[in-house]
Design a protein around this motif. Structure first.
Motif, PDB file in Angstrom:
ATOM      1  N   ASP A 175      -2.894  -3.913   2.171  1.00 33.49           N
ATOM      2  CA  ASP A 175      -2.541  -2.666   1.488  1.00 33.49           C
ATOM      3  C   ASP A 175      -1.144  -2.196   1.870  1.00 33.49           C
ATOM      4  N   PHE A 176      -0.830  -2.248   3.161  1.00 31.09           N
ATOM      5  CA  PHE A 176       0.483  -1.769   3.599  1.00 31.09           C
ATOM      6  C   PHE A 176       1.612  -2.616   2.997  1.00 31.09           C
ATOM      7  N   LYS A 177       1.392  -3.909   2.883  1.00 33.39           N
ATOM      8  CA  LYS A 177       2.407  -4.756   2.252  1.00 33.39           C
ATOM      9  C   LYS A 177       2.633  -4.348   0.803  1.00 33.39           C
ATOM     10  N   ALA A 178       1.530  -4.021   0.114  1.00 30.24           N
ATOM     11  CA  ALA A 178       1.648  -3.599  -1.287  1.00 30.24           C
ATOM     12  C   ALA A 178       2.388  -2.270  -1.389  1.00 30.24           C
ATOM     13  N   PHE A 179       2.045  -1.310  -0.511  1.00 31.50           N
ATOM     14  CA  PHE A 179       2.750  -0.029  -0.499  1.00 31.50           C
ATOM     15  C   PHE A 179       4.241  -0.235  -0.238  1.00 31.50           C
ATOM     16  N   SER A 190       2.878   7.918  -7.427  1.00 31.64           N
ATOM     17  CA  SER A 190       2.078   8.980  -8.030  1.00 31.64           C
ATOM     18  C   SER A 190       1.488   9.844  -6.917  1.00 31.64           C
ATOM     19  N   LYS A 191       1.016  11.026  -7.270  1.00 34.97           N
ATOM     20  CA  LYS A 191       0.419  11.912  -6.264  1.00 34.97           C
ATOM     21  C   LYS A 191      -0.764  11.233  -5.589  1.00 34.97           C
ATOM     22  N   LYS A 192      -1.578  10.532  -6.377  1.00 35.67           N
ATOM     23  CA  LYS A 192      -2.738   9.843  -5.810  1.00 35.67           C
ATOM     24  C   LYS A 192      -2.302   8.760  -4.839  1.00 35.67           C
ATOM     25  N   LEU A 193      -1.339   7.917  -5.254  1.00 33.61           N
ATOM     26  CA  LEU A 193      -0.908   6.817  -4.405  1.00 33.61           C
ATOM     27  C   LEU A 193      -0.216   7.334  -3.147  1.00 33.61           C
ATOM     28  N   HIS A 194       0.521   8.413  -3.284  1.00 29.86           N
ATOM     29  CA  HIS A 194       1.177   9.051  -2.134  1.00 29.86           C
ATOM     30  C   HIS A 194       0.127   9.466  -1.115  1.00 29.86           C
ATOM     31  N   HIS A 195      -0.940  10.100  -1.587  1.00 30.60           N
ATOM     32  CA  HIS A 195      -2.012  10.549  -0.695  1.00 30.60           C
ATOM     33  C   HIS A 195      -2.722   9.357  -0.059  1.00 30.60           C
ATOM     34  N   MET A 196      -2.982   8.313  -0.867  1.00 31.68           N
ATOM     35  CA  MET A 196      -3.674   7.141  -0.344  1.00 31.68           C
ATOM     36  C   MET A 196      -2.856   6.456   0.747  1.00 31.68           C
ATOM     37  N   TYR A 197      -1.554   6.356   0.542  1.00 33.75           N
ATOM     38  CA  TYR A 197      -0.680   5.714   1.534  1.00 33.75           C
ATOM     39  C   TYR A 197      -0.701   6.506   2.835  1.00 33.75           C
ATOM     40  N   ALA A 198      -0.504   7.815   2.737  1.00 35.53           N
ATOM     41  CA  ALA A 198      -0.491   8.638   3.944  1.00 35.53           C
ATOM     42  C   ALA A 198      -1.840   8.593   4.653  1.00 35.53           C
ATOM     43  N   MET A 199      -2.910   8.645   3.880  1.00 35.98           N
ATOM     44  CA  MET A 199      -4.247   8.638   4.465  1.00 35.98           C
ATOM     45  C   MET A 199      -4.533   7.309   5.163  1.00 35.98           C
ATOM     46  N   GLU A 200      -4.136   6.204   4.523  1.00 29.94           N
ATOM     47  CA  GLU A 200      -4.392   4.903   5.133  1.00 29.94           C
ATOM     48  C   GLU A 200      -3.551   4.703   6.389  1.00 29.94           C
ATOM     49  N   GLU A 206      -0.731   1.014  12.251  1.00 34.36           N
ATOM     50  CA  GLU A 206      -0.152   0.828  13.576  1.00 34.36           C
ATOM     51  C   GLU A 206       1.233   1.480  13.587  1.00 34.36           C
ATOM     52  N   ASP A 207       1.821   1.559  14.781  1.00 32.36           N
ATOM     53  CA  ASP A 207       3.128   2.208  14.898  1.00 32.36           C
ATOM     54  C   ASP A 207       4.137   1.594  13.933  1.00 32.36           C
ATOM     55  N   LYS A 208       4.139   0.275  13.824  1.00 29.82           N
ATOM     56  CA  LYS A 208       5.115  -0.399  12.957  1.00 29.82           C
ATOM     57  C   LYS A 208       4.923  -0.024  11.489  1.00 29.82           C
ATOM     58  N   ASP A 209       3.678   0.249  11.095  1.00 29.97           N
ATOM     59  CA  ASP A 209       3.422   0.630   9.705  1.00 29.97           C
ATOM     60  C   ASP A 209       4.001   2.004   9.402  1.00 29.97           C
ATOM     61  N   PHE A 210       3.884   2.923  10.364  1.00 35.47           N
ATOM     62  CA  PHE A 210       4.484   4.246  10.182  1.00 35.47           C
ATOM     63  C   PHE A 210       5.997   4.136  10.059  1.00 35.47           C
ATOM     64  N   LEU A 211       6.608   3.352  10.925  1.00 39.38           N
ATOM     65  CA  LEU A 211       8.068   3.248  10.915  1.00 39.38           C
ATOM     66  C   LEU A 211       8.578   2.616   9.623  1.00 39.38           C
ATOM     67  N   LYS A 212       7.824   1.677   9.069  1.00 45.08           N
ATOM     68  CA  LYS A 212       8.215   1.075   7.789  1.00 45.08           C
ATOM     69  C   LYS A 212       8.076   2.074   6.634  1.00 45.08           C
ATOM     70  N   ALA A 213       7.197   3.058   6.801  1.00 45.47           N
ATOM     71  CA  ALA A 213       6.957   4.047   5.746  1.00 45.47           C
ATOM     72  C   ALA A 213       7.938   5.213   5.790  1.00 45.47           C
ATOM     73  N   GLU A 214       8.756   5.293   6.834  1.00 48.46           N
ATOM     74  CA  GLU A 214       9.620   6.457   7.023  1.00 48.46           C
ATOM     75  C   GLU A 214      10.506   6.729   5.819  1.00 48.46           C
ATOM     76  N   ARG A 215      11.164   5.713   5.303  1.00 49.80           N
ATOM     77  CA  ARG A 215      12.111   5.912   4.203  1.00 49.80           C
ATOM     78  C   ARG A 215      11.422   6.500   2.969  1.00 49.80           C
ATOM     79  N   LEU A 216      10.238   5.993   2.655  1.00 50.50           N
ATOM     80  CA  LEU A 216       9.507   6.462   1.472  1.00 50.50           C
ATOM     81  C   LEU A 216       9.155   7.931   1.599  1.00 50.50           C
TER      82      LEU A 216
END
Length: 319
Positions: A175-179, A190-200, A206-216
């Motif tokens: 999932d994280f790779k897809a995000f 989308s609002k739904k996908l934004h919520h799903m990403y943050a929730m997951e 893991e820490d690395k997943d959060f850091l990869k999500a920072e820019r988004l």
């Protein structure tokens, strides 16, 4: 009698596909399986149940693959299943009976999707209603005696059928790779996908997943039209990122901006971890206590329960 078409998209599901198909095959009038690039025995197993097995060139779009599968169906209703789910005997019989008495005006049937908490990578609950069966062709009708209009809301039936979801592996990495691919393409979530990403992220990241999500999530704060819910989700993710990077100023800015609305339990826990990490135990206790008793979670229900409880016990507090 009403006819059902089972439509599935699969990839490398040899360990669970038979379990799923065995629970559904004698109720379905046709089975359509779309393979997105398996390298195991998935297609071989699928062909034991149906001759309608199609190859699909994967383009990082689950919705497009679902639409491709549905385009091959001819039944009155399409039943959508993932390979790692199944119906037990009791719920299989309920589906069989539903098929016999299905009213033609019903357009969507929702079923109870059950995922044990220890297997969930996203949700804060074990059961939720999901649309599992839907009319392949929908008729539009005019309604209202005057100022008539087309009925656009579907007729939905909430059944008591329980679908068991039992994945053998954690899907979070996939999932994280897809995000991350969607974010790298610069596409607006989308609002739904934004919520799903943050929730997951908070449930399984893991820490690395959060850091990869920072820019988004920084982009969320710059985009027009984002709701307060999306902004607060971004503050939660970014607070974790800045804490991990040791940027105390940016971390506190996120926490204070979240508090300017209604402080959430996730930020309270982040503050607790921060103060605990710098040795300020009394301040850490206060924030963990706030997470536990004074605020509500918006992404991970554990942040207003299990997480602060464990932290307070670790710090010698009775909870």
């Amino acid at each position: 009698m009403t006819t059902f078409s089972l439509c599935m998209i699969v990839k490398d599901e040899e360990e669970v596909l038979s379990r799923c198909l065995n629970s559904l095959c004698d109720i379905m009038d046709e089975i359509i399986i779309v393979d997105t690039g398996s390298t195991d025995r998935t297609k071989e197993i699928a062909k034991k149940y149906t001759d309608k097995v199609f190859d699909y060139k994967w383009c990082n779009d689950f919705a497009d693959a679902r639409n491709f599968a549905a385009s091959k169906a001819v039944g009155d209703y399409i039943y959508t299943a993932d390979a790692d789910e199944y119906l037990d005997n009791e719920n299989k019989e309920k589906l069989r009976q539903l098929k016999k008495i299905m009213l033609p005006e019903i357009e969507i049937v929702q079923m109870i999707y059950h995922t044990p908490a220890e297997l969930s990578t996203v949700y804060n609950f074990e059961e939720e209603y999901r649309p599992k069966l839907y009319k392949r062709l929908r008729a539009f009708t005019w309604i209202d005696q005057i100022h008539e209009t087309l009925r656009i809301d579907p007729v939905v039936y909430d059944s008591d059928i329980i679908v068991e979801h039992r994945p053998l592996t954690n899907h979070a990495t996939r999932d994280f790779k897809a995000f991350e691919r969607i974010a790298a393409d610069g596409k607006r979530f989308s609002k739904k996908l934004h919520h799903m990403y943050a929730m997951e992220l908070f449930r399984s990241g893991e820490d690395k997943d959060f850091l990869k999500a920072e820019r988004l999530f920084k982009r969320t704060l710059e985009e027009d039209g984002r709701s307060i819910d999306e902004v607060k989700e971004a503050f939660c993710v970014l607070a974790r990122c800045y804490r991990l990077k040791g940027d105390a100023v940016a971390f506190m800015e996120c926490a204070l901006k979240d508090a300017a609305t209604t402080l959430c339990a996730e930020i309270c826990c982040e503050l607790g971890v921060y103060y605990e990490s710098i040795g300020n135990v009394s301040e850490a206790v206060m924030w963990y206590q706030n997470g536990l008793t004074e605020t509500e979670s918006i992404l991970d229900i554990r942040s207003s329960g299990e997480i602060p409880k464990l932290a307070l016990r670790r710090l010698g507090m009775d909870v």
